[in-house]
Design an enzyme around this catalytic site. Structure first.
Site, PDB file in Angstrom:
ATOM      1  CE  LYS A  58      -3.886   1.914   2.672  1.00 16.69           C
ATOM      2  NZ  LYS A  58      -4.677   1.748   3.897  1.00 16.69           N
ATOM      3  CB  SER A 133      -8.080   3.405   2.963  1.00 13.41           C
ATOM      4  OG  SER A 133      -7.166   2.800   3.869  1.00 13.41           O
ATOM      5  CB  SER A 157      -8.053   0.494   5.806  1.00 11.06           C
ATOM      6  OG  SER A 157      -8.729   1.700   6.001  1.00 11.06           O
TER       7      SER A 157
END
Lengths: 456, 476
Positions: A58, A133, A157
């Protein structure tokens, strides 16, 4: 051998064009790591359970030499000057780091839509969100572009996009994995999470990145078990708590049906089922949005463009530089949360919001601890709904916030929580398993059992 | 009535009230939240690590030394030490503040409610300490003079500071200066601060207001005073400025000022500020630590404090106030003094030697050497003159064998009357005119003759002994 990697890469880039998972791909670095790993394999020098595994990160996670922007224009063009602890651990374990993945700006969002660049699409239906996210992390694994990925989980997330994309997503206990080198959103809630299509690979990645780090004062110095060798144990006799006061009305019919099937199967396998209630848990979302935004407003104060990232060029006036830079390069949702955070921290509202939220957080923790005296794990759905269409909730932030109802309490308390797929009619549905502090092994084992039972 | 006379008439009506905020730079090896060096004078932006400049993803680590230093100072000031050490974030935007917040202590200062004793011309006084807190320093903005460019040097960012805040119960610039002096002495004494004021090791902000009633007047803050002299001058200037403003009916404005040491006046830095909301909250990256176990251990490392020493020197050793003060304010000198004292129990003489003969330069000469010298004086083995001579030799050769040297050069005190008589006779023949004058009643000549005699005998006789012999000879 060369062609093998190239072929993979071409296939990957083709899919990437459809899905929009990556911010940047480190073709050279990955190719290099690939050959080195192949060489080790041929010479029986395999370093770890993830040697040669293709993974990606990420964009909250710093990998030296690669761009890192956390999905924000304010960090556009910034190159990470050092490796996050998890990254250096992965590198020395021999994993192949493919690149940086798409996400909501500064991990603020539940759909992957809150960023100025692109939206990651759900491989199960390109018009749907991948969740957030850690949207890119989930979509890329679900599409089998990469074997595993790292995300960050502040309020769900990792678990929520895993559920939306039909893969496994695990957030370990707070303090289990070092946060050093992870762009902070809300320090007391952030934790690195792991994605893969199966529990075993999640366990493999986790055992290679977990463990104490002197660079992170909140990491805990306790031994890391070999999780991957602890799967497949019997589940008979395990005490599983089912949260009773926690199934909201808006829970999707299908989700409920698949959840009930799992419960039935557990019962058939002589798992002891216990009904539990956690008072105050319904306040979790409010508590979360007070504490997370408070910490975020502080953690994001450093992005002023003076030392790194983007700066708004204006006639020299310090105050204008700050205002213009932050106004121009931070997104709407980020600004909303910074404002909210500043509000709850202001001396006038500190007691009524921040302190009160902290005290409710303690109460919820006490209640969870009480519950865990009776049970080994707690289960509930990961999300109230399946993946929704892109744009559906973008302008209804409150509705989007409520989608995190099942995942947020776990972060508030810092417990380990996993999402594992339990069914799919049109779009996948996930089950969340919550464990005791640092009892990741129990959570992974049960998740593994759920995964295997589904195959039958 | 002239202006000046009116001024003095009212002077006693307006009383100044002063509160001080000290920023004490700790002499710990590393920064507070990173392992980078805590050094002064490096090239700009040399002592940096991702934490110090707040790079994305960086997290603080925590060095315990600054916490120990704070507890040490707190214990020395009789403070209540907090059982937990917790850090808070203080938010504001400024280029020298890389994270957008400073890590400080707001909700739980490490020490509270202490008393600092200081020596003033009215004897020993106490001033209440409100709190001591640990915080990180900010970087430094460096402005170029001609082209209006500002650079940031972050070497100082993250270096450990103690902030010590007194209660506003100081009523004169003199007392304020004594308190500064005492803080400087005490922190060097405890070895927590290097005490180089010219390098900014201790900076003080002074809050001052004047009032002729029981309630306080409008306060003016003078920031960043880094010397005792400047503190005194700035306060004196501000007091008389405010006094004349009040007397002419002007209102005092709440301001933050700076002392200009060249023009010798306070200059406005900013007018009353909009009350900044610093949005303090506990730093979630730094878990609070339990201090209770440290407090006991640290307590044992605290030496006898300057004020105690001062009183002991003054009252049990019967030294003068200035001798007591000098010898008690500096730990190495005080230790030196006490080593000598343990060997040769003549406090007055030793104090005199360390202060006047050695000019406090004790670092090079081993204390045992001086102790031997003191013993020889005390036991009348050598005269002071010869001891002084040997002291000068010791400054060059610190390991000089004193006894051997005395023997070889015949420096020991003589009591040989016969030899002395011959010397006296010689002097008298040499100065027969003065002898005449003496015999005619001009007694002052005696001292002149004694002086010549002392010179001639080169310190081999005690002056008192010579005096007796000379007067015996002259009055026979």
């Amino acid at each position: 051998m060369k062609n093998l990697f190239r072929e993979y890469k071409e296939g990957m880039l083709r899919m990437e064009r459809e899905l929009g998972c990556f911010f940047s791909v480190d073709e050279l670095g990955a190719e290099n790591a690939f050959y080195q790993s192949e060489f080790r394999r041929c010479n029986q020098q395999v370093r770890s359970s993830v040697d040669g595994m293709v993974i990606a990160l990420k964009d909250m996670i710093l990998c030296k030499g690669l761009p890192v922007c956390a999905g924000s224009r304010i960090l556009e063009g910034y190159i990470a000057p050092y490796d996050a602890t998890v990254v250096s651990r992965l590198k020395s374990s021999g994993a192949i780091i493919m690149g940086k993945l798409n996400q909501d700006e500064f991990a603020m969002g539940s759909s992957g839509e809150n960023n100025p660049y692109k939206v990651s699409r759900n491989p199960w239906g390109l018009e749907r969100v991948a969740g957030g996210s850690s949207s890119g992390s989930a979509a890329a694994v679900a599409a089998d572009i990469i074997k595993g990925s790292l995300g960050t989980d502040t309020g769900g997330s990792v678990r929520q996009p895993a559920s939306f994309c039909g893969i496994v997503g695990f957030k370990p206990s707070y303090g289990r994995v070092s946060r050093y080198g992870i762009i902070s959103y809300a320090s007391s809630l952030d934790q690195i999470g792991v994605f893969s299509s199966n529990v075993k690979d999640v366990a493999r990645i986790l055992e290679n990145i977990a463990g104490y780090d002197e660079k992170d004062l909140t990491s805990i110095n306790i031994e890391v078990p070999r999780y991957s060798s602890m799967l497949g144990r019997e589940v008979k006799g395990i005490k599983v708590g089912i949260l009773l006061n926690f199934l909201p009305d808006e829970l999707d019919e299908e989700t409920k049906r698949f959840f009930d099937i799992v419960v039935l199967k557990l019962k058939q396998n002589h798992v002891e089922l216990v009904s539990i209630t956690i008072p105050y848990i319904e306040s979790s979302i409010s508590v979360y949005y007070i504490l997370a935004t408070a910490e975020a407003s502080s953690n994001l104060a450093r992005y002023d463009g003076l030392r790194y990232g983007q700066i708004y060029k204006t006639d020299f006036n310090l105050e204008q530089v700050y205002k213009k830079t932050r106004s121009a390069f931070l997104g709407e949702e980020v600004k909303r949360r910074i404002l909210l955070g500043n509000y709850v921290l202001s001396s006038k509202h500190y007691d009524n919001y921040y302190l009160k939220a902290q005290s409710i957080r303690r109460k919820i923790r006490d209640e969870f601890e009480k519950a865990f005296e009776k049970v080994d794990v707690i289960i509930c759905p990961t999300t109230p709904t399946k993946a929704y269409k892109i744009g559906d909730k973008l302008h209804r932030p409150l509705e989007m916030y409520l989608g995190d109802i099942f995942t947020v309490p776990v972060n508030l308390i810092g417990l380990p929580g996993i999402s594992v797929p339990i069914g799919c009619k049109d779009f996948p549905i996930g089950l969340q398993i919550i464990g005791k502090y640092f009892d990741e092994a129990m959570v992974l084992n049960l998740a593994h059992w759920v995964q295997e039972v589904r195959k039958e | 009535m002239t202006c000046a006379r009116m001024f003095y008439k009212h002077m006693n009506k307006y009383k100044p009230t002063i509160g001080l905020e000290f920023h004490i730079k700790l002499n710990c090896k590393n920064k507070l939240f990173s392992n980078e060096l805590n050094e002064y004078g490096s090239e700009p932006n040399q002592n940096l690590n991702p934490v110090d400049i707040g790079l994305p993803g960086s997290l603080p680590c925590l060095n315990l030394n600054p916490i120990e230093s704070a507890i040490k100072l707190g214990l020395a000031l009789n403070c209540k030490i907090s059982s937990i050490c917790q850090f808070d974030r203080k938010h504001y935007f400024y280029p020298d503040l890389p994270k957008g917040y400073q890590i400080s202590q707001y909700y739980h200062p490490i020490c509270r409610n202490g008393t600092l004793f200081f020596r003033s011309n009215q004897g020993i006084q106490g001033i209440e300490i409100e709190k001591i807190q640990i915080e990180e320093d900010a970087g430094k903005n460096v402005h170029t003079e001609n082209n209006h460019v500002t650079y940031c040097d972050y070497n100082r960012a993250g270096t450990p500071l103690l902030e010590l805040i007194t209660k506003p119960t100081i009523y004169s610039s003199y007392d304020a200066s004594r308190i500064f002096e005492e803080i400087k002495n005490l922190t060097s004494f405890l070895n927590i601060c290097n005490g180089n004021l010219d390098k900014g090791d201790i900076r003080v902000d002074a809050n001052i207001s004047l009032s002729n009633t029981n309630s306080l007047g409008t306060k003016v803050e003078i920031k960043n005073l880094n010397s005792i002299k400047y503190l005194t001058q700035a306060l004196n200037y501000e007091i008389s400025l405010q006094m004349s403003q009040l007397l002419s009916g002007k209102e005092i404005l709440q301001e933050t000022k700076l002392w200009n040491s060249i023009s010798k006046e306070t200059k406005t830095l900013r007018k009353k500020e909009i009350n900044l909301d610093y949005k303090f909250f506990p730093d979630p990256d730094i878990p609070s630590i339990l201090c209770t176990q440290y407090i006991k251990i640290i307590k044992e490392t605290i030496p006898e404090l300057p004020i105690r020493k001062y009183l002991r020197y003054l009252y049990s050793l019967h030294l003068s106030t200035s001798e007591s003060y000098i010898l008690s304010s500096n730990l190495p000198i005080s230790n030196y003094f006490e080593v000598l004292l343990s060997i040769c129990n003549s406090p007055k003489m030793i104090a005199n030697w360390i202060i006047n003969e050695m000019k406090l330069e004790t670092s090079s000469i081993p204390p045992m050497q001086i102790a031997l010298l003191m013993l020889h004086i005390k036991n009348k083995v050598i005269s002071r003159t010869n001891a002084r001579f040997i002291l000068n030799l010791l400054k060059i050769d610190t390991n000089l064998n004193i006894d051997q040297y005395i023997k070889q050069n015949n420096l020991s005190l003589s009591h040989n009357n016969l030899e002395l008589k011959i010397i006296i006779q010689n002097i008298c023949t040499e100065h027969h005119i003065e002898i005449e004058k003496y015999k005619n009643g001009k007694v002052q000549v005696f001292n002149f003759l004694l002086g010549s005699l002392i010179k001639k005998t080169k310190g081999n006789y005690e002056p008192a002994f010579l005096k007796v012999a000379l007067s015996k000879y002259l009055n026979k």
